[in-house]
Scaffold this motif. Structure first.
Motif, PDB file in Angstrom:
ATOM      1  N   ARG A   1      -3.139   6.083  -2.797  1.00  0.00           N
ATOM      2  CA  ARG A   1      -4.331   6.898  -3.095  1.00  0.00           C
ATOM      3  C   ARG A   1      -5.603   6.054  -3.016  1.00  0.00           C
ATOM      4  O   ARG A   1      -6.624   6.495  -2.496  1.00  0.00           O
ATOM      5  CB  ARG A   1      -4.199   7.557  -4.460  1.00  0.00           C
ATOM      6  CG  ARG A   1      -3.201   8.708  -4.477  1.00  0.00           C
ATOM      7  CD  ARG A   1      -3.272   9.497  -5.772  1.00  0.00           C
ATOM      8  NE  ARG A   1      -2.774   8.763  -6.938  1.00  0.00           N
ATOM      9  CZ  ARG A   1      -1.492   8.690  -7.295  1.00  0.00           C
ATOM     10  NH1 ARG A   1      -0.584   9.311  -6.578  1.00  0.00           N
ATOM     11  NH2 ARG A   1      -1.128   8.020  -8.365  1.00  0.00           N
ATOM     12  N   LEU A   2      -5.526   4.845  -3.519  1.00  0.00           N
ATOM     13  CA  LEU A   2      -6.679   3.949  -3.473  1.00  0.00           C
ATOM     14  C   LEU A   2      -7.045   3.612  -2.028  1.00  0.00           C
ATOM     15  O   LEU A   2      -8.223   3.644  -1.651  1.00  0.00           O
ATOM     16  CB  LEU A   2      -6.385   2.666  -4.262  1.00  0.00           C
ATOM     17  CG  LEU A   2      -7.506   1.641  -4.344  1.00  0.00           C
ATOM     18  CD1 LEU A   2      -8.728   2.226  -5.037  1.00  0.00           C
ATOM     19  CD2 LEU A   2      -7.017   0.401  -5.064  1.00  0.00           C
ATOM     20  N   GLU A   3      -6.052   3.311  -1.212  1.00  0.00           N
ATOM     21  CA  GLU A   3      -6.310   3.012   0.195  1.00  0.00           C
ATOM     22  C   GLU A   3      -6.893   4.220   0.926  1.00  0.00           C
ATOM     23  O   GLU A   3      -7.781   4.075   1.759  1.00  0.00           O
ATOM     24  CB  GLU A   3      -5.040   2.531   0.898  1.00  0.00           C
ATOM     25  CG  GLU A   3      -4.686   1.112   0.574  1.00  0.00           C
ATOM     26  CD  GLU A   3      -3.586   0.562   1.463  1.00  0.00           C
ATOM     27  OE1 GLU A   3      -3.010   1.323   2.277  1.00  0.00           O
ATOM     28  OE2 GLU A   3      -3.317  -0.647   1.362  1.00  0.00           O
ATOM     29  N   ALA A   4      -6.398   5.402   0.614  1.00  0.00           N
ATOM     30  CA  ALA A   4      -6.945   6.615   1.244  1.00  0.00           C
ATOM     31  C   ALA A   4      -8.413   6.798   0.867  1.00  0.00           C
ATOM     32  O   ALA A   4      -9.232   7.167   1.706  1.00  0.00           O
ATOM     33  CB  ALA A   4      -6.123   7.834   0.833  1.00  0.00           C
ATOM     34  N   ALA A   5      -8.750   6.511  -0.372  1.00  0.00           N
ATOM     35  CA  ALA A   5     -10.149   6.609  -0.816  1.00  0.00           C
ATOM     36  C   ALA A   5     -11.014   5.573  -0.107  1.00  0.00           C
ATOM     37  O   ALA A   5     -12.135   5.878   0.317  1.00  0.00           O
ATOM     38  CB  ALA A   5     -10.238   6.435  -2.331  1.00  0.00           C
ATOM     39  N   VAL A   6     -10.507   4.372   0.056  1.00  0.00           N
ATOM     40  CA  VAL A   6     -11.257   3.320   0.758  1.00  0.00           C
ATOM     41  C   VAL A   6     -11.475   3.714   2.222  1.00  0.00           C
ATOM     42  O   VAL A   6     -12.562   3.531   2.769  1.00  0.00           O
ATOM     43  CB  VAL A   6     -10.536   1.955   0.650  1.00  0.00           C
ATOM     44  CG1 VAL A   6     -11.126   0.927   1.602  1.00  0.00           C
ATOM     45  CG2 VAL A   6     -10.585   1.437  -0.780  1.00  0.00           C
ATOM     46  N   ALA A   7     -10.461   4.266   2.845  1.00  0.00           N
ATOM     47  CA  ALA A   7     -10.569   4.659   4.253  1.00  0.00           C
ATOM     48  C   ALA A   7     -11.589   5.775   4.459  1.00  0.00           C
ATOM     49  O   ALA A   7     -12.142   5.912   5.553  1.00  0.00           O
ATOM     50  CB  ALA A   7      -9.201   5.086   4.784  1.00  0.00           C
ATOM     51  N   ARG A   8     -11.874   6.574   3.422  1.00  0.00           N
ATOM     52  CA  ARG A   8     -12.844   7.683   3.543  1.00  0.00           C
ATOM     53  C   ARG A   8     -14.275   7.272   3.200  1.00  0.00           C
ATOM     54  O   ARG A   8     -15.176   8.101   3.276  1.00  0.00           O
ATOM     55  CB  ARG A   8     -12.429   8.827   2.624  1.00  0.00           C
ATOM     56  CG  ARG A   8     -11.197   9.589   3.077  1.00  0.00           C
ATOM     57  CD  ARG A   8     -10.984  10.856   2.244  1.00  0.00           C
ATOM     58  NE  ARG A   8     -10.947  10.603   0.805  1.00  0.00           N
ATOM     59  CZ  ARG A   8      -9.854  10.364   0.091  1.00  0.00           C
ATOM     60  NH1 ARG A   8      -8.681  10.344   0.694  1.00  0.00           N
ATOM     61  NH2 ARG A   8      -9.910  10.160  -1.216  1.00  0.00           N
ATOM     62  N   LEU A   9     -14.489   6.032   2.823  1.00  0.00           N
ATOM     63  CA  LEU A   9     -15.821   5.603   2.391  1.00  0.00           C
ATOM     64  C   LEU A   9     -16.846   5.696   3.518  1.00  0.00           C
ATOM     65  O   LEU A   9     -16.515   5.464   4.680  1.00  0.00           O
ATOM     66  CB  LEU A   9     -15.775   4.152   1.892  1.00  0.00           C
ATOM     67  CG  LEU A   9     -15.073   3.902   0.571  1.00  0.00           C
ATOM     68  CD1 LEU A   9     -14.968   2.404   0.317  1.00  0.00           C
ATOM     69  CD2 LEU A   9     -15.808   4.585  -0.567  1.00  0.00           C
TER      70      LEU A   9
ATOM     71  N   GLY B   1       0.795  -1.224   0.000  1.00  0.00           N
ATOM     72  CA  GLY B   1       0.000   0.000   0.000  1.00  0.00           C
ATOM     73  C   GLY B   1       0.825   1.271   0.000  1.00  0.00           C
ATOM     74  O   GLY B   1       0.289   2.363  -0.179  1.00  0.00           O
ATOM     75  N   ARG B   2       2.112   1.160   0.189  1.00  0.00           N
ATOM     76  CA  ARG B   2       2.988   2.342   0.138  1.00  0.00           C
ATOM     77  C   ARG B   2       3.244   2.802  -1.287  1.00  0.00           C
ATOM     78  O   ARG B   2       3.726   3.920  -1.496  1.00  0.00           O
ATOM     79  CB  ARG B   2       4.314   2.044   0.830  1.00  0.00           C
ATOM     80  CG  ARG B   2       4.180   1.846   2.321  1.00  0.00           C
ATOM     81  CD  ARG B   2       5.517   1.588   2.946  1.00  0.00           C
ATOM     82  NE  ARG B   2       5.347   1.133   4.320  1.00  0.00           N
ATOM     83  CZ  ARG B   2       6.141   0.289   4.933  1.00  0.00           C
ATOM     84  NH1 ARG B   2       7.199  -0.192   4.309  1.00  0.00           N
ATOM     85  NH2 ARG B   2       5.912  -0.076   6.162  1.00  0.00           N
ATOM     86  N   LEU B   3       2.960   1.931  -2.247  1.00  0.00           N
ATOM     87  CA  LEU B   3       3.113   2.341  -3.642  1.00  0.00           C
ATOM     88  C   LEU B   3       2.152   3.493  -3.918  1.00  0.00           C
ATOM     89  O   LEU B   3       1.016   3.484  -3.450  1.00  0.00           O
ATOM     90  CB  LEU B   3       2.818   1.165  -4.578  1.00  0.00           C
ATOM     91  CG  LEU B   3       3.751  -0.033  -4.457  1.00  0.00           C
ATOM     92  CD1 LEU B   3       3.223  -1.200  -5.267  1.00  0.00           C
ATOM     93  CD2 LEU B   3       5.151   0.355  -4.908  1.00  0.00           C
ATOM     94  N   PRO B   4       2.587   4.513  -4.672  1.00  0.00           N
ATOM     95  CA  PRO B   4       1.760   5.717  -4.853  1.00  0.00           C
ATOM     96  C   PRO B   4       0.324   5.454  -5.323  1.00  0.00           C
ATOM     97  O   PRO B   4      -0.617   6.016  -4.774  1.00  0.00           O
ATOM     98  CB  PRO B   4       2.546   6.528  -5.886  1.00  0.00           C
ATOM     99  CG  PRO B   4       3.955   6.059  -5.740  1.00  0.00           C
ATOM    100  CD  PRO B   4       3.882   4.623  -5.334  1.00  0.00           C
ATOM    101  N   VAL B   5       0.142   4.594  -6.288  1.00  0.00           N
ATOM    102  CA  VAL B   5      -1.204   4.326  -6.803  1.00  0.00           C
ATOM    103  C   VAL B   5      -2.059   3.676  -5.719  1.00  0.00           C
ATOM    104  O   VAL B   5      -3.210   4.075  -5.500  1.00  0.00           O
ATOM    105  CB  VAL B   5      -1.138   3.419  -8.055  1.00  0.00           C
ATOM    106  CG1 VAL B   5      -2.506   2.973  -8.494  1.00  0.00           C
ATOM    107  CG2 VAL B   5      -0.403   4.122  -9.173  1.00  0.00           C
ATOM    108  N   LEU B   6      -1.490   2.698  -5.041  1.00  0.00           N
ATOM    109  CA  LEU B   6      -2.243   2.005  -3.995  1.00  0.00           C
ATOM    110  C   LEU B   6      -2.477   2.895  -2.778  1.00  0.00           C
ATOM    111  O   LEU B   6      -3.503   2.769  -2.103  1.00  0.00           O
ATOM    112  CB  LEU B   6      -1.534   0.716  -3.599  1.00  0.00           C
ATOM    113  CG  LEU B   6      -1.524  -0.383  -4.659  1.00  0.00           C
ATOM    114  CD1 LEU B   6      -0.770  -1.605  -4.171  1.00  0.00           C
ATOM    115  CD2 LEU B   6      -2.937  -0.760  -5.070  1.00  0.00           C
TER     116      LEU B   6
END
Length: 181
Positions: free
Chosen positions: A66-74, A59-64
């Motif tokens: 951002r994706l993880e941050a979006a999931v955490a805000r759901l 999840g430290r990879l840049p694309v992931l």
């Protein structure tokens, strides 16, 4: 003896024997189910933390990231849908594994099941970490999670108190000492 009971028409002892056999069967099935569930939970316990850590590193990879941050805000309902997604996505893979086993390719089918379990556990562990705050805002989910956690802790305490678990720990300690030496 059974034939004489049938001839004499005395069904009460036969029904008692049948009831006792059904009780024994039910008890045996319950113990078998608990043992299988305990193995599943132990696998989850063993795999959850290391696999979640692995997914966090990915999840430290840049694309992931951002994706993880979006999931955490759901919001809660969307978080629940995302949390359940790996189960739905891996179902066809598990069906493929069963088909392979049915085709006589038991090792390949077993390997697919194990791989699906590892990937599924890793995804669910990471998604749960990301969605837990939103999921816990739903009273029914928080209640189920609390009951599940208590039940799992009691089951793990029983397993860890068992003779097999204690022998396994002693064996594990000896292997580690031999490996270190």
């Amino acid at each position: 003896m059974l034939a004489s009971r049938l001839v004499c028409g005395d069904d009460a002892p036969m029904l008692n024997d049948l009831a006792q056999a059904l009780r024994l069967l039910r008890t045996g099935l319950r113990h078998l189910g608990m043992a299988l569930l305990a193995l599943l939970i132990l696998f989850e316990e063993w795999g959850w933390v290391p696999l979640q850590r692995l997914m966090a590193r990915l999840g430290r990879l840049p694309v992931l990231r951002r994706l993880e941050a979006a999931v955490a805000r759901l919001p809660p309902r969307a978080a629940l849908a995302v949390f359940l997604l790996p189960t739905l996505l891996l179902l066809p893979v598990k069906l493929l594994a069963l088909w392979l086993i049915g085709q006589g390719k038991a090792l390949l089918g077993g390997a697919v099941i194990v791989l699906a379990k590892l990937v599924g556990t890793a995804l669910v562990a990471r998604l749960f970490t990301l969605t837990k705050p939103a999921l816990m805002t739903m009273p029914w989910f928080a209640g189920l999670y609390g009951r599940w956690s208590a039940w799992k802790a009691a089951l793990l305490a029983r397993v860890r108190a068992s003779w097999a678990w204690r022998v396994g720990r002693v064996f594990k300690r000896r292997v580690r000492r031999l490996w270190a030496a």
